[in-house]
Each structure stands twice: as structure tokens, then as C-alpha cells.
Design a protein around this motif. Structure first.
Motif, PDB file in Angstrom:
ATOM      1  N   GLY A   1       6.615  -6.944  -8.385  1.00 14.31           N
ATOM      2  CA  GLY A   1       5.829  -8.045  -8.928  1.00 14.31           C
ATOM      3  C   GLY A   1       4.393  -7.668  -9.232  1.00 14.31           C
ATOM      4  N   ARG A   2       3.902  -6.606  -8.604  1.00 16.14           N
ATOM      5  CA  ARG A   2       2.545  -6.146  -8.886  1.00 16.14           C
ATOM      6  C   ARG A   2       2.466  -5.372 -10.194  1.00 16.14           C
ATOM      7  NH1 ARG A   2       1.408  -3.769  -2.806  1.00 16.14           N
ATOM      8  NH2 ARG A   2       1.485  -5.786  -1.715  1.00 16.14           N
ATOM      9  N   HIS A   3       3.616  -4.939 -10.698  1.00 18.23           N
ATOM     10  CA  HIS A   3       3.638  -4.117 -11.913  1.00 18.23           C
ATOM     11  C   HIS A   3       4.744  -4.586 -12.853  1.00 18.23           C
ATOM     12  CE1 HIS A   3       1.040  -1.445  -9.622  1.00 18.23           C
ATOM     13  NE2 HIS A   3       1.961  -1.389  -8.673  1.00 18.23           N
TER      14      HIS A   3
ATOM     15  N   PRO B   1      -0.217 -11.090 -19.469  1.00 17.35           N
ATOM     16  CA  PRO B   1       0.622 -10.304 -20.363  1.00 17.35           C
ATOM     17  C   PRO B   1       2.045 -10.855 -20.397  1.00 17.35           C
ATOM     18  CG  PRO B   1      -0.673  -8.879 -18.941  1.00 17.35           C
ATOM     19  CD  PRO B   1      -0.848 -10.275 -18.436  1.00 17.35           C
ATOM     20  N   ALA B   2       2.767 -10.547 -21.469  1.00 13.47           N
ATOM     21  CA  ALA B   2       4.118 -11.091 -21.657  1.00 13.47           C
ATOM     22  C   ALA B   2       5.038 -10.774 -20.492  1.00 13.47           C
ATOM     23  CB  ALA B   2       4.704 -10.559 -22.967  1.00 13.47           C
ATOM     24  N   ALA B   3       4.947  -9.560 -19.968  1.00 16.04           N
ATOM     25  CA  ALA B   3       5.820  -9.184 -18.847  1.00 16.04           C
ATOM     26  C   ALA B   3       5.505 -10.016 -17.616  1.00 16.04           C
ATOM     27  CB  ALA B   3       5.664  -7.692 -18.534  1.00 16.04           C
TER      28      ALA B   3
ATOM     29  N   ALA C   1      -5.634  -6.457 -11.033  1.00 15.60           N
ATOM     30  CA  ALA C   1      -4.536  -5.594 -11.460  1.00 15.60           C
ATOM     31  C   ALA C   1      -4.640  -4.233 -10.801  1.00 15.60           C
ATOM     32  CB  ALA C   1      -4.558  -5.430 -12.979  1.00 15.60           C
ATOM     33  N   GLN C   2      -3.489  -3.633 -10.517  1.00 13.74           N
ATOM     34  CA  GLN C   2      -3.462  -2.299  -9.948  1.00 13.74           C
ATOM     35  C   GLN C   2      -2.846  -1.341 -10.953  1.00 13.74           C
ATOM     36  OE1 GLN C   2      -1.827  -2.033  -6.016  1.00 13.74           O
ATOM     37  NE2 GLN C   2      -2.510  -4.063  -5.447  1.00 13.74           N
ATOM     38  N   SER C   3      -3.183  -0.088 -10.817  1.00 14.50           N
ATOM     39  CA  SER C   3      -2.654   0.916 -11.736  1.00 14.50           C
ATOM     40  C   SER C   3      -1.156   1.041 -11.594  1.00 14.50           C
ATOM     41  CB  SER C   3      -3.293   2.276 -11.445  1.00 14.50           C
ATOM     42  OG  SER C   3      -2.650   3.299 -12.176  1.00 14.50           O
ATOM     43  N   GLU C   4      -0.459   1.188 -12.717  1.00 16.41           N
ATOM     44  CA  GLU C   4       0.983   1.372 -12.688  1.00 16.41           C
ATOM     45  C   GLU C   4       1.363   2.821 -12.435  1.00 16.41           C
ATOM     46  OE1 GLU C   4       2.723  -0.231 -16.180  1.00 16.41           O
ATOM     47  OE2 GLU C   4       2.168  -2.301 -15.718  1.00 16.41           O
TER      48      GLU C   4
ATOM     49  N   GLY D   1       7.102  -5.100 -15.806  1.00 18.51           N
ATOM     50  CA  GLY D   1       7.352  -4.246 -16.955  1.00 18.51           C
ATOM     51  C   GLY D   1       7.258  -2.771 -16.665  1.00 18.51           C
ATOM     52  N   ASP D   2       6.856  -2.378 -15.456  1.00 23.80           N
ATOM     53  CA  ASP D   2       6.774  -0.967 -15.103  1.00 23.80           C
ATOM     54  C   ASP D   2       8.180  -0.379 -15.149  1.00 23.80           C
ATOM     55  OD1 ASP D   2       6.630   1.514 -13.840  1.00 23.80           O
ATOM     56  OD2 ASP D   2       5.103   0.860 -12.422  1.00 23.80           O
ATOM     57  N   PRO D   3       8.424   0.619 -15.994  1.00 23.99           N
ATOM     58  CA  PRO D   3       9.788   1.160 -16.126  1.00 23.99           C
ATOM     59  C   PRO D   3      10.325   1.769 -14.851  1.00 23.99           C
ATOM     60  CG  PRO D   3       8.181   2.543 -17.281  1.00 23.99           C
ATOM     61  CD  PRO D   3       7.478   1.287 -16.902  1.00 23.99           C
ATOM     62  N   ARG D   4       9.459   2.234 -13.949  1.00 21.15           N
ATOM     63  CA  ARG D   4       9.945   2.806 -12.685  1.00 21.15           C
ATOM     64  C   ARG D   4      10.651   1.737 -11.855  1.00 21.15           C
ATOM     65  NH1 ARG D   4       5.316   4.342  -9.436  1.00 21.15           N
ATOM     66  NH2 ARG D   4       4.361   2.574 -10.487  1.00 21.15           N
ATOM     67  N   HIS D   5      10.044   0.576 -11.742  1.00 25.49           N
ATOM     68  CA  HIS D   5      10.655  -0.513 -10.981  1.00 25.49           C
ATOM     69  C   HIS D   5      11.882  -1.058 -11.710  1.00 25.49           C
ATOM     70  CE1 HIS D   5       7.498  -0.845  -7.929  1.00 25.49           C
ATOM     71  NE2 HIS D   5       6.640  -0.587  -8.899  1.00 25.49           N
ATOM     72  N   THR D   6      11.783  -1.177 -13.032  1.00 28.13           N
ATOM     73  CA  THR D   6      12.907  -1.701 -13.810  1.00 28.13           C
ATOM     74  C   THR D   6      14.126  -0.806 -13.679  1.00 28.13           C
ATOM     75  OG1 THR D   6      11.378  -2.700 -15.397  1.00 28.13           O
ATOM     76  CG2 THR D   6      13.663  -2.400 -16.104  1.00 28.13           C
ATOM     77  N   ARG D   7      13.926   0.498 -13.809  1.00 26.38           N
ATOM     78  CA  ARG D   7      15.051   1.425 -13.700  1.00 26.38           C
ATOM     79  C   ARG D   7      15.689   1.384 -12.325  1.00 26.38           C
ATOM     80  NH1 ARG D   7      11.646   4.925 -16.796  1.00 26.38           N
ATOM     81  NH2 ARG D   7      10.904   5.877 -14.858  1.00 26.38           N
ATOM     82  N   LEU D   8      14.870   1.328 -11.284  1.00 29.33           N
ATOM     83  CA  LEU D   8      15.408   1.307  -9.933  1.00 29.33           C
ATOM     84  C   LEU D   8      16.207   0.028  -9.698  1.00 29.33           C
ATOM     85  CD1 LEU D   8      15.703   2.517  -7.147  1.00 29.33           C
ATOM     86  CD2 LEU D   8      13.490   1.516  -6.524  1.00 29.33           C
ATOM     87  N   ALA D   9      15.662  -1.121 -10.101  1.00 26.69           N
ATOM     88  CA  ALA D   9      16.376  -2.387  -9.920  1.00 26.69           C
ATOM     89  C   ALA D   9      17.708  -2.366 -10.665  1.00 26.69           C
ATOM     90  CB  ALA D   9      15.518  -3.553 -10.404  1.00 26.69           C
ATOM     91  N   GLU D  10      17.714  -1.824 -11.879  1.00 26.55           N
ATOM     92  CA  GLU D  10      18.951  -1.743 -12.657  1.00 26.55           C
ATOM     93  C   GLU D  10      19.958  -0.815 -11.993  1.00 26.55           C
ATOM     94  OE1 GLU D  10      17.564  -0.515 -16.468  1.00 26.55           O
ATOM     95  OE2 GLU D  10      17.062  -2.560 -17.124  1.00 26.55           O
ATOM     96  N   GLU D  11      19.477   0.296 -11.463  1.00 28.08           N
ATOM     97  CA  GLU D  11      20.372   1.246 -10.804  1.00 28.08           C
ATOM     98  C   GLU D  11      20.981   0.644  -9.544  1.00 28.08           C
ATOM     99  OE1 GLU D  11      20.327   5.765  -8.895  1.00 28.08           O
ATOM    100  OE2 GLU D  11      18.590   5.024 -10.012  1.00 28.08           O
ATOM    101  N   LEU D  12      20.168  -0.026  -8.742  1.00 25.96           N
ATOM    102  CA  LEU D  12      20.687  -0.646  -7.530  1.00 25.96           C
ATOM    103  C   LEU D  12      21.687  -1.751  -7.864  1.00 25.96           C
ATOM    104  CD1 LEU D  12      17.454  -0.931  -5.338  1.00 25.96           C
ATOM    105  CD2 LEU D  12      19.173   0.898  -5.349  1.00 25.96           C
ATOM    106  N   SER D  13      21.379  -2.558  -8.872  1.00 24.27           N
ATOM    107  CA  SER D  13      22.267  -3.649  -9.255  1.00 24.27           C
ATOM    108  C   SER D  13      23.581  -3.129  -9.823  1.00 24.27           C
ATOM    109  CB  SER D  13      21.574  -4.559 -10.282  1.00 24.27           C
ATOM    110  OG  SER D  13      20.446  -5.194  -9.708  1.00 24.27           O
TER     111      SER D  13
END
Length: 271
Positions: A187-189, A4-6, A98-101, A191-203
Motif C-alpha cells: 500500500g505504500r507503493h 496518482p491513478a494507482a 511518499a517513499q521511494s519505490e 503500482g510498484d511492479p515488485r509488489h504486483t508481481r509477488l502478489a500475482e505469483e502468490l495468488s
């Protein structure tokens, strides 16, 4: 199976980060003048891996191309990846199941376990380090862990809660390790918005997280030892053990046990 693109974007970024950390001298190549970018050039890595430079460039750019286990293995060897990094590379390339997001809800039986472990500090965290259950000892050992809205997230606590730098005596080591484990889970997910939001918040809230996240360090969750400053200021050594829940492997029970005061570190906050 096409990636997938992500996954492709994440794969390209991971390869680039790992390529840039290797110097020509480490792989037996001559140092030839000043380089515009750190690490190896794409063409040099392609030669080391025995693949086409154009094909590798497409891969790093995130283009939709197929990869084989043989090529990924050659890249892993050329990049000097360790076992965990190699697994991460294969997973991003779509060569792992793949694992469930969607996180599995914490069962009532599992949620009760930290309470049963009192007075040992204990908590259960999910894939994005949300604290799903914890006991009073954990709340006392990690002041500020519980946010005003009643939610808790251990990654946010480490990077955004000022008290964390007092409690975690070796804050940088602990923070870097946590971010590497979070990167592994992200890395397992892709494009998962949960991980994206957390990384953005920490950064956004931490200059260290902003600098370290692009380095793509990865690490597995595991037990170990920490030096923690207890309420009152005394520094003590703690051992901790991590147990993955059988029904939800990304949910982890972490239990702490104090092993005694740290020699020479027990006199208070000025240490």
C-alpha cells in the motif's frame, strides 16, 4: 495534492473491502431483507460518515477527486478502522509522505549481522520479503528457503514451499499475518511492479493467498512467538524480534531464539 491513478484504484479497493466486512447490525442499522452484496451499501456508509453518497461512490470508483483529512477521518470512524488501517487509508489518499519505490541496497556491514548471530537463526528481509542476508541456522530451520537460483523470498517460501506447512505449526495464522504485512508494504507503493508481481505469483500458486489477498488485511511488522517444527520433527517455541534498519526502514533484521520444546508437541511429525 492529487492522488496518482494507482493510489486511487488501491484506495477504492481498500474502502470497498472494508465496507463489505461491516454488517448493518454492527452500526445500528436495521436488517432489511436479502442483500445482493455483503456488508454496508455505499449509501449507508455515506450517511454514517456524513458525506455525499455520490461523492463517496466516485471515491470508491477511483475517480480523481480531492479528499480532506476531515472526510478521511469520518470514513475511518464509520468503517471502524484501527490505527494501522487508518494510517493505511490516509497514505493511499496521498496524505502521507511518499517513499521511494526503489529498495536501498543492503550494506556489507548490515549483511554481515546475521552471520554474527549464528547459532541463532537470523535473516534480513526487504520490502517485498526478499531475503537479503541469512545465516546457516536460518537455512536449517526453514528448509527450502534458498531457491535453486540462489535467491530467497520468505513470502514465497511460506505460500509456495510445501515444507513451510510442516515447519510452521500454526501455518494459517502465520501465513495470514505475513500476507497482511505484505499488503501494508504494498500500500505504500501502489503500482510498484515488485509488489504486483509477488502478489500475482502468490495468488497463482496458492489458493489461500488468492482468497485472502482481496480481503485487504493490514498489519505492521513486529516481533512475537511462533511454534516451529525443527529438523527431526520436534516442535519448539521460538520468540523472534524484528529490527528495522535505520538507513532503510523497510529492511528488517529478524532474529529467532528457541525458548524450549512445546509441551506435548515434541514427539515428531505425527503431532
Amino acid at each position: 495534492m492529487q492522488t496518482p491513478a494507482a493510489h486511487r484504484r488501491e484506495l477504492g479497493a481498500f474502502l470497498r473491502a472494508r465496507r463489505e466486512r461491516i454488517t448493518p447490525g454492527q452500526v445500528g442499522l436495521p436488517e432489511t431483507g436479502r442483500r445482493r452484496t455483503p456488508g454496508l451499501r455505499r449509501e449507508e456508509l455515506a450517511v454514517l460518515a456524513g458525506i455525499s453518497a455520490t461523492w463517496y461512490t466516485y471515491l470508491e470508483q477511483g475517480r480523481d477527486i480531492r479528499t480532506s483529512d476531515q472526510v478521511l477521518g469520518a470514513l475511518a470512524r464509520a468503517l471502524r478502522l484501527d490505527a494501522l488501517e487508518r494510517a493505511h487509508l490516509f497514505r493511499l489518499a496521498g496524505h502521507a509522505a511518499a517513499q521511494s519505490e526503489e529498495p536501498e541496497p543492503l550494506s556489507a556491514e548490515a549483511a554481515a549481522v546475521p552471520l554474527l548471530l549464528q547459532p541463532n537463526p537470523a535473516y534480513i528481509i526487504g520490502g517485498t520479503y526478499d531475503v537479503l542476508s541469512h545465516n546457516q541456522a536460518a537455512e536449517e530451520l526453514f528448509p527450502g528457503l534458498l531457491a535453486p537460483d540462489g535467491r530467497a523470498n520468505f513470502a514465497r517460501w511460506v505460500f509456495l514451499e510445501p515444507a513451510a506447512r510442516e515447519v510452521l505449526v500454526d501455518w494459517e495464522v502465520e501465513a495470514r499475518g505475513l500476507l497482511a504485512r505484505l499488503r501494508t508494504l504494498a500500500g505504500r507503493h501502489p503500482g510498484d511492479p515488485r509488489h504486483t508481481r509477488l502478489a500475482e505469483e502468490l495468488s497463482a500458486g496458492s489458493v489461500e493467498a488468492r482468497a485472502w489477498w482481496p480481503q485487504y488485511d493490514v498489519e505492521a511488522r513486529r516481533g512475537g512467538r511462533k511454534r516451529l517444527r525443527r529438523p527431526g520433527g520436534a516442535v519448539a517455541d521460538f520468540s523472534y524480534t524484528a529490527f528495522h534498519l535505520a538507513e532503510a526502514p523497510e529492511q528488517t533484521l529478524v532474529v529467532y531464539s528457541e525458548t524450549g520444546p512445546h509441551p506435548g508437541r515434541s514427539s515428531g511429525r505425527d503431532q
